[in-house]
Write a protein that holds these residues in place. Structure first.
Motif, PDB file in Angstrom:
ATOM      1  N   ALA A 179      37.967  50.247  90.851  1.00  0.00           N
ATOM      2  CA  ALA A 179      37.159  49.055  91.119  1.00  0.00           C
ATOM      3  C   ALA A 179      35.674  49.355  91.048  1.00  0.00           C
ATOM      4  O   ALA A 179      35.213  50.409  91.469  1.00  0.00           O
ATOM      5  N   ARG A 180      34.956  48.424  90.506  1.00  0.00           N
ATOM      6  CA  ARG A 180      33.496  48.516  90.468  1.00  0.00           C
ATOM      7  C   ARG A 180      32.968  48.127  91.842  1.00  0.00           C
ATOM      8  O   ARG A 180      33.374  47.119  92.414  1.00  0.00           O
ATOM      9  N   ILE A 181      32.074  48.904  92.368  1.00  0.00           N
ATOM     10  CA  ILE A 181      31.496  48.643  93.684  1.00  0.00           C
ATOM     11  C   ILE A 181      30.003  48.392  93.496  1.00  0.00           C
ATOM     12  O   ILE A 181      29.303  49.182  92.859  1.00  0.00           O
ATOM     13  N   THR A 205      26.443  47.800  95.421  1.00  0.00           N
ATOM     14  CA  THR A 205      25.727  47.941  96.683  1.00  0.00           C
ATOM     15  C   THR A 205      24.534  47.004  96.655  1.00  0.00           C
ATOM     16  O   THR A 205      23.700  47.070  95.753  1.00  0.00           O
TER      17      THR A 205
END
Length: 135
Positions: free
Chosen positions: A118-120, A122
């Motif tokens: 998964a792309r996270i 911030t």
């Protein structure tokens, strides 16, 4: 996947208070770097995967009214950093039923999320400082 917002508040040393809706738990690291007040973040991740796996398998068995008496899931980090998931099925199940249940163990939402990396994102949060009272 329906989810509530998870918030994390800092405690003493590395202890963290985690709130999810009306639920509260504690995350920490073992001594000597932490106070061992709760599971580590990695252990919480493994718990999420194990719980989701168990729920997916149970839902499939119940939907088909298969004789699954019990499901046990043990999850750990392997030596190369991979996640190792052991799934135990107890019950008078046909081989084809066992095969389908084990396939369901690899299709729970948390498993799919972790497997696709998964792309996270911030995002910085700007917290307002309380204004000084002007007396």
């Amino acid at each position: 996947m329906i989810t509530r917002i998870v918030t994390v508040a800092e405690g003493a040393r590395l202890t963290r208070s985690v709130s999810i809706g009306t639920h509260h738990l504690t995350a920490d690291e073992p001594e000597p770097i932490g106070a061992d007040e709760g599971p580590t973040p990695g252990e919480l991740l493994l718990a999420a995967l194990g719980s989701c796996t168990s729920m997916a398998v149970r839902a499939l068995a119940d939907r088909h009214e298969w004789p699954l008496e019990r499901i046990d899931v043990a999850v750990r980090f392997g030596k190369q950093g991979e996640i190792v998931k052991n799934v135990g099925l107890t019950g008078d199940l046909e081989p084809a039923q066992r095969e389908q249940l084990l396939a369901a163990a690899g299709h729970c939402p948390v498993h799919r999320l972790l497997a696709r990396e998964a792309r996270i994102v911030t995002v910085p949060a700007l917290l307002a400082e309380p204004e000084a009272s002007h007396v």
